[in-house]
Design an enzyme around this catalytic site. Structure first.
Site, mmCIF file in Angstrom:
data_model
loop_
_atom_site.group_PDB
_atom_site.id
_atom_site.type_symbol
_atom_site.label_atom_id
_atom_site.label_comp_id
_atom_site.label_asym_id
_atom_site.label_seq_id
_atom_site.Cartn_x
_atom_site.Cartn_y
_atom_site.Cartn_z
ATOM 1 N N ASP A 31 0.601 -1.050 -0.160
ATOM 2 C CA ASP A 31 -0.071 0.069 -0.092
ATOM 3 C C ASP A 31 1.053 1.108 0.121
ATOM 4 O O ASP A 31 1.914 1.116 0.593
ATOM 5 C CB ASP A 31 -0.925 -0.033 1.338
ATOM 6 C CG ASP A 31 -2.260 0.760 1.157
ATOM 7 O OD1 ASP A 31 -3.315 0.187 0.770
ATOM 8 O OD2 ASP A 31 -2.162 2.092 0.891
ATOM 9 N N PHE A 153 -17.790 -8.459 -2.529
ATOM 10 C CA PHE A 153 -19.247 -8.306 -1.967
ATOM 11 C C PHE A 153 -19.229 -7.921 -0.368
ATOM 12 O O PHE A 153 -19.911 -8.478 0.323
ATOM 13 C CB PHE A 153 -20.181 -9.375 -2.354
ATOM 14 C CG PHE A 153 -20.240 -9.561 -3.817
ATOM 15 C CD1 PHE A 153 -21.135 -8.978 -4.865
ATOM 16 C CD2 PHE A 153 -19.501 -10.535 -4.281
ATOM 17 C CE1 PHE A 153 -21.088 -9.127 -6.022
ATOM 18 C CE2 PHE A 153 -19.525 -10.983 -5.840
ATOM 19 C CZ PHE A 153 -20.425 -10.111 -6.576
ATOM 20 N N ARG A 155 -19.282 -6.121 3.153
ATOM 21 C CA ARG A 155 -20.028 -5.227 3.936
ATOM 22 C C ARG A 155 -19.119 -4.824 4.930
ATOM 23 O O ARG A 155 -18.441 -5.594 5.684
ATOM 24 C CB ARG A 155 -21.108 -5.593 4.618
ATOM 25 C CG ARG A 155 -22.491 -5.735 3.626
ATOM 26 C CD ARG A 155 -23.540 -6.627 4.228
ATOM 27 N NE ARG A 155 -23.024 -8.154 4.311
ATOM 28 C CZ ARG A 155 -23.800 -8.867 4.698
ATOM 29 N NH1 ARG A 155 -25.080 -8.697 5.217
ATOM 30 N NH2 ARG A 155 -23.435 -10.166 4.938
ATOM 31 N N ASN A 224 -25.155 -4.122 -6.326
ATOM 32 C CA ASN A 224 -25.206 -2.899 -5.762
ATOM 33 C C ASN A 224 -26.546 -2.080 -6.198
ATOM 34 O O ASN A 224 -27.132 -1.250 -5.497
ATOM 35 C CB ASN A 224 -23.793 -2.148 -5.882
ATOM 36 C CG ASN A 224 -22.782 -2.901 -4.801
ATOM 37 O OD1 ASN A 224 -23.208 -3.737 -3.934
ATOM 38 N ND2 ASN A 224 -21.768 -1.952 -4.625
ATOM 39 N N CYS A 276 -19.486 2.615 -1.532
ATOM 40 C CA CYS A 276 -19.888 1.948 -2.781
ATOM 41 C C CYS A 276 -21.302 2.175 -3.396
ATOM 42 O O CYS A 276 -21.181 2.260 -4.680
ATOM 43 C CB CYS A 276 -19.835 0.465 -2.333
ATOM 44 S SG CYS A 276 -18.298 -0.222 -1.640
HETATM 45 C C1 UDX Z 1 -22.382 -2.048 0.187
HETATM 46 C C2 UDX Z 1 -22.956 -3.746 -0.163
HETATM 47 O O1 UDX Z 1 -23.847 -4.145 1.240
HETATM 48 C C3 UDX Z 1 -21.791 -4.525 -0.255
HETATM 49 O O2 UDX Z 1 -22.139 -5.909 -0.843
HETATM 50 C C4 UDX Z 1 -20.925 -4.190 -1.437
HETATM 51 O O3 UDX Z 1 -19.697 -5.050 -1.513
HETATM 52 C C5 UDX Z 1 -20.330 -2.798 -0.933
HETATM 53 O O4 UDX Z 1 -21.475 -1.831 -0.655
HETATM 54 P P1 UDX Z 1 -21.457 -1.210 2.584
HETATM 55 O O5 UDX Z 1 -21.160 -0.037 1.695
HETATM 56 O O6 UDX Z 1 -20.351 -1.741 3.550
HETATM 57 O O7 UDX Z 1 -21.714 -2.480 1.527
HETATM 58 O O8 UDX Z 1 -22.748 -0.831 3.376
HETATM 59 P P2 UDX Z 1 -24.268 -1.230 3.669
HETATM 60 O O9 UDX Z 1 -24.377 -2.144 5.055
HETATM 61 O O10 UDX Z 1 -24.753 -2.121 2.407
HETATM 62 O O11 UDX Z 1 -25.009 0.219 3.663
HETATM 63 C C6 UDX Z 1 -24.917 1.036 2.555
HETATM 64 C C7 UDX Z 1 -25.734 2.256 2.980
HETATM 65 O O12 UDX Z 1 -26.980 1.709 2.871
HETATM 66 C C8 UDX Z 1 -25.658 2.731 4.225
HETATM 67 O O13 UDX Z 1 -25.678 4.144 4.422
HETATM 68 C C9 UDX Z 1 -26.771 1.951 5.163
HETATM 69 O O14 UDX Z 1 -27.103 2.879 6.337
HETATM 70 C C10 UDX Z 1 -27.881 2.075 4.088
HETATM 71 N N1 UDX Z 1 -28.963 1.064 4.196
HETATM 72 C C11 UDX Z 1 -28.630 -0.209 4.326
HETATM 73 C C12 UDX Z 1 -30.222 1.566 4.540
HETATM 74 O O15 UDX Z 1 -30.304 2.784 4.718
HETATM 75 N N2 UDX Z 1 -31.330 0.662 4.786
HETATM 76 C C13 UDX Z 1 -31.002 -0.541 4.712
HETATM 77 O O16 UDX Z 1 -31.982 -1.367 4.714
HETATM 78 C C14 UDX Z 1 -29.577 -1.256 4.405
#
Ligand code: UDX
Length: 445
Positions: A31, A153, A155, A224, A276
């Site tokens: 990195d 994928f 989270r 996504n 993401c």
């Molecule tokens: C996401 C995808 O879930 C993951 O598979 C991918 O590889 C990367 O992007 P992440 O960004 O870590 O993961 O967060 P995630 O838990 O999916 O939440 C994304 C956003 O959506 C957050 O702001 C969260 O608060 C919001 N969210 C999520 C909601 O508002 N409601 C939900 O039901 C789920």
């Protein structure tokens, strides 16, 4: 196998590196961020990931993972190189692939035996082609290298669990030898032979898909985009529920009982933030437009997300009276989601900026992300103690569902807030309790 992960101190790269090392591979994480590399060499993770630090300490002790800023050192012995560098948005919504291209140039210079280059970063297939061309300028395809798309994928916050118990592994390539190398990489996970901590073990078979690079990348973008669509869908339904006096929580229960729908990922809120979903959806919209295809549905998913932030902002501003000037608002929950210290594309920070621009004074609180928020946005006062953040404010907005907010002592809150409007975006408080303490209550849906 001997593996190199470029971008190995970032969210995806670090989880991938640690995951592969636990599967039994010898991992070098490269990195450019020397501070992070140094921290990681000492066993300290710069990111909040469930279960990461103990596993990292053990792997460092066994010499299964190493960190370096030198790509030369990193790929010296590598049979496979994972690219996990950032692919941020360009101002026009396209994908900035410059970091990945720089890595490909380095690899073209340094690869000296057959090496599989597996791309973890999300990027359009044209960018994969671009990386391929850069590598081909110096190397012989199929003899010295093969390029593979292997989207992640993960989270944030539960990345390691997602690594070891994935819903699927997707590998996109045009080369049988490259497929074979990738199968060897994931074999200990697929056949269950890897010795993993209890929390990461699964008896459920892991679907393993082999396809073309463009299909692999599209699986990632489509996943996504679909997740983002569910969030915008439920946020729109929540807005309707509130206007029609229906209860969105009960609607989600009822909706989710249909197995074709399910109730996962249908939590209303301020919208989707983070590094993401919005970036990938914007890139997909851009890809559609570049290919003369009108992405009406995807466009409206983004629009609803934008309107959702305005909806929360309006609740606060209207609830505080005719003008926000001279009023104070506490924003509780600054990371893009609970359980992380990541404020990249956090809608909380956008909300704070909009409130400050409209003349309000802003307080911020988060259990994990105050230093990160402070670095991004200075026009607010940050408090380690949630009750201090609430002292004397006209309104507060609860943006996530950490226990600290769920269990707020409402008597203390009522005593400290000047004119208590609580906007409960995640529905973590009991509205009756809030009202019975003389506070005002608003929510989404
Ligand atoms: C996401 C995808 O879930 C993951 O598979 C991918 O590889 C990367 O992007 P992440 O960004 O870590 O993961 O967060 P995630 O838990 O999916 O939440 C994304 C956003 O959506 C957050 O702001 C969260 O608060 C919001 N969210 C999520 C909601 O508002 N409601 C939900 O039901 C789920």
């Amino acid at each position: 196998m001997r593996v190199c992960v470029v971008g190995g101190a970032g969210y995806v790269g670090l989880v991938t590196g640690v995951g592969l090392a636990l599967l039994g591979h010898e991992v070098m994480c490269v990195d450019v961020n020397s501070t992070r590399v140094e921290e990681l060499e000492n066993g300290n993770s710069p990111i909040q990931e469930e279960g990461l630090e103990p596993v990292l300490a053990e792997l460092l002790q066994r010499g299964k993972i190493r960190f370096t800023t030198s790509i030369e050192t990193g790929i010296e012995q590598a049979e496979i190189v994972f690219i996990a560098v950032a692919t941020p948005s360009l101002p026009d919504g396209g994908t900035d692939s410059s970091h990945a291209v720089t890595v490909a140039r380095d690899l073209a210079r340094l690869i000296h035996r057959y090496t599989v280059v597996a791309v973890k970063s999300t990027m359009p297939v044209e960018t994969l082609d671009q990386l391929d061309s850069v590598l081909k300028e110096r190397l012989i395809p199929g003899k010295q290298f093969d390029l593979v798309s292997n989207p992640e994928f993960l989270r944030e916050g539960r990345g390691l669990r997602d690594f070891f118990r994935p819903d699927r592994i997707v590998v996109g390539s045009d080369s049988e030898p490259a497929f074979s190398v990738m199968r060897q990489v994931y074999q200990p996970l697929i056949d269950g032979s890897a010795e993993l901590p209890e929390a990461f073990r699964t008896d459920t078979p892991i679907p393993y898909l082999e396809t073309t690079p463009s299909t692999a990348q599209m699986i990632k973008y489509a996943s996504n985009a679909f997740l983002a669509t569910r969030i915008s869908f439920i946020n729109e339904i929540a807005g309707l529920c509130q206007r029609l006096n229906a209860d969105v929580g009960a609607v989600v229960e009822g909706l989710g009982l249909d197995p074709r729908i399910g109730k996962a990922y249908l939590q209303p809120g301020i919208g989707f933030g983070g590094p993401c979903l919005e970036k990938d959806l914007t890139a997909l919209v851009r890809l559609a437009q570049d290919n003369n295809y009108d992405p009406v549905l995807l466009d409206s998913v983004l629009q609803r997300n934008h309107l959702q932030l305005i909806e929360v902002q309006n609740k606060l501003i209207n609830g505080m009276g005719p003008s926000p000037v001279g009023k104070t608002v506490a924003v509780l929950g600054l990371a893009f989601k609970e359980g992380t210290n990541d404020v990249r594309n956090s809608l909380a920070l956008r909300l704070m900026k909009d409130l400050a621009d409209s003349g309000a004074t802003v307080h911020g609180h988060d259990p994990l992300a105050i230093p990160e928020a402070e670095e991004q946005f200075q026009d607010a006062t940050y408090f380690e103690n949630v009750y201090e953040a609430l002292a004397g404010v006209d309104a507060a907005v609860v943006l996530n569902s950490v226990a600290e907010y769920r269990d707020l002592d409402l008597e203390r809150v009522a005593a400290t807030m000047k004119d208590g409007l609580l906007v409960d975006v995640r529905g973590v408080l009991n509205s009756g309790d809030v009202l019975s303490h003389g506070l005002r209550y608003d929510s989404i849906g």
